[in-house]
Design an enzyme around this catalytic site. Sequence first.
Site, short mmCIF file in Angstrom:
data_model
loop_
_atom_site.label_atom_id
_atom_site.label_comp_id
_atom_site.label_asym_id
_atom_site.label_seq_id
_atom_site.Cartn_x
_atom_site.Cartn_y
_atom_site.Cartn_z
N HIS A 137 15.20 92.81 57.29
CA HIS A 137 13.96 92.95 58.03
C HIS A 137 13.53 94.18 57.85
O HIS A 137 14.00 95.23 58.17
CB HIS A 137 14.37 92.73 59.57
CG HIS A 137 13.34 92.90 60.75
ND1 HIS A 137 12.41 91.97 60.99
CD2 HIS A 137 12.95 94.12 61.45
CE1 HIS A 137 11.40 92.36 61.73
NE2 HIS A 137 11.73 93.58 62.00
N ASP A 190 12.02 84.78 73.57
CA ASP A 190 11.41 85.96 72.98
C ASP A 190 9.67 85.95 72.84
O ASP A 190 9.19 86.82 73.22
CB ASP A 190 12.09 86.45 71.47
CG ASP A 190 11.22 87.57 70.93
OD1 ASP A 190 11.30 88.62 71.49
OD2 ASP A 190 10.52 87.57 69.87
N ARG A 209 4.77 91.21 77.42
CA ARG A 209 4.65 92.57 76.88
C ARG A 209 3.33 93.01 76.45
O ARG A 209 3.10 94.05 76.77
CB ARG A 209 5.93 92.84 75.90
CG ARG A 209 7.24 92.78 76.44
CD ARG A 209 8.24 92.68 75.61
NE ARG A 209 8.33 93.75 74.52
CZ ARG A 209 8.79 93.84 73.29
NH1 ARG A 209 9.12 92.90 72.76
NH2 ARG A 209 8.55 94.97 72.53
N SER A 227 14.17 92.00 70.65
CA SER A 227 13.15 91.12 69.97
C SER A 227 13.48 90.81 68.78
O SER A 227 13.78 89.80 68.19
CB SER A 227 11.96 91.36 70.40
OG SER A 227 10.97 90.81 69.73
N LYS A 262 16.11 87.33 66.74
CA LYS A 262 15.59 86.48 65.80
C LYS A 262 16.37 86.73 64.51
O LYS A 262 16.56 85.53 63.82
CB LYS A 262 14.00 86.90 65.56
CG LYS A 262 13.11 86.51 66.33
CD LYS A 262 11.68 86.63 66.13
CE LYS A 262 11.20 88.09 66.03
NZ LYS A 262 11.11 88.51 67.36
#
Length: 437
Positions: free
Chosen positions: A82, A161, A168, A183, A187
């Site tokens: 990621h 989320d 947010r 968050s 995932k």
Amino acid sequence: MRAVDIIQNKRDGKILSKEEISFFLDGYLNEKIPDYQMSAFLMAVYFKGMCKEELEIFTEKMVNSGESIKFTGVENFLIDKHSTGGVGDKTTIALAGLFASFNIGTAKLSGRGLGHTGGTIDKFESIKGFTFPKSKEELIKMTNITGTGIMEASNKIVPLDKKIYALRDVTATVQSIPLIASSIMSKKLAIYSDGLILDVKVGSGAFMKNIDSARQLAKSMLDIGEGFKRKVAAVLTNMDEPLGLAVGNSNEVIEAIETLKGRGPKDFTELVETLTAVALMIKGDVKDLEEGKKKVREVIESGKAIKHLKDFIEYAGGDPNLTEDYSLLPRAKYEYLIKSGKSGWVQGIEAEKIGKAGMVLGAGRETKEEVIDHSVGVILCKKTGDPVKKGEVLGKLQYNNEKNLDTSINFIKEAFTISDKKTLEKKVIFEIHTVNI
């Protein structure tokens, strides 16, 4: 138990219990707790933070709010990579070929670009006919066959989320490190992997503008990973200038391919070598980074990495011949050269402005509804530390119409700083932190 009492406890800096966090998140997901109370809770977290135990409970509730994906029948060691996002970040494309070369599978949910940073989904959609899995069953099948599975983020995965993030975004709490960490990790944890690599970008073109905030984010994500007993590595990398030379969707596909042929720019090559070496360390195939990098260079020289990328493209419906014939990708009609107004050395290239230069030409989108032009973008001809002569080309704009050309030109000119004194090239890898490895 009352929502207002939980908000007050967090506002006053108290550590919330598992029961309190569960009550609040379940209530919000089931629409028993309204947006205005969740907004107050998020602001309390923004100012008071969350301890390791709270963050683990919070993230577990996020993960369990929707479907999880486990890969049955996959023999490959699975690693999810990621990136926190940046300009010119085409890493996933290159890693698809490299990971598969080492029998490392990668399966992930990716997003579309918004603002000055590009999205992995948009880059692959530069390829005519390329289609992504539409279900977790199709994702698992793609991963089993090619070693790589990439699917657009699903509403069924971590729906809590998505609901919280939308709030947010309009309550000035996006930049809360605990909320960012939960968050991202929720995932990642919802999709099974044997290991996780987090590429945490640092600099002007990244969400984390300085090394201290990047370290805090990395630590929070590592803490969550440790709590879930996952093997996790956080690699802090430079985003003060764009990654590589190519910005824009087709441009970045080409640069990733060139890198797998051993012809990539120095900084991008170093990043993909490092991330793949870290993956080999997680898998247990090598003892250290240098041994891993050596293996990566050998695989690139053998042509194995580019072959695996071609197989992935073909399985997804694209033409694998594009790896040899770039005319099969969308190409812009026109090109504009940006020339230096003075001689000296490139002291810096502000990544965010380069990203915006491409975005206004159509390479990115300011709103989710805008349509991407995959053919346009920016090609840099100089990087930080390079010498430059007056009149020499700093970069090229590739465009199809002149609508925002002047704006794009100004962004490029503002991005470059030319110094009379010799400057050093930018460091690519800052730090590597791991847990359970």
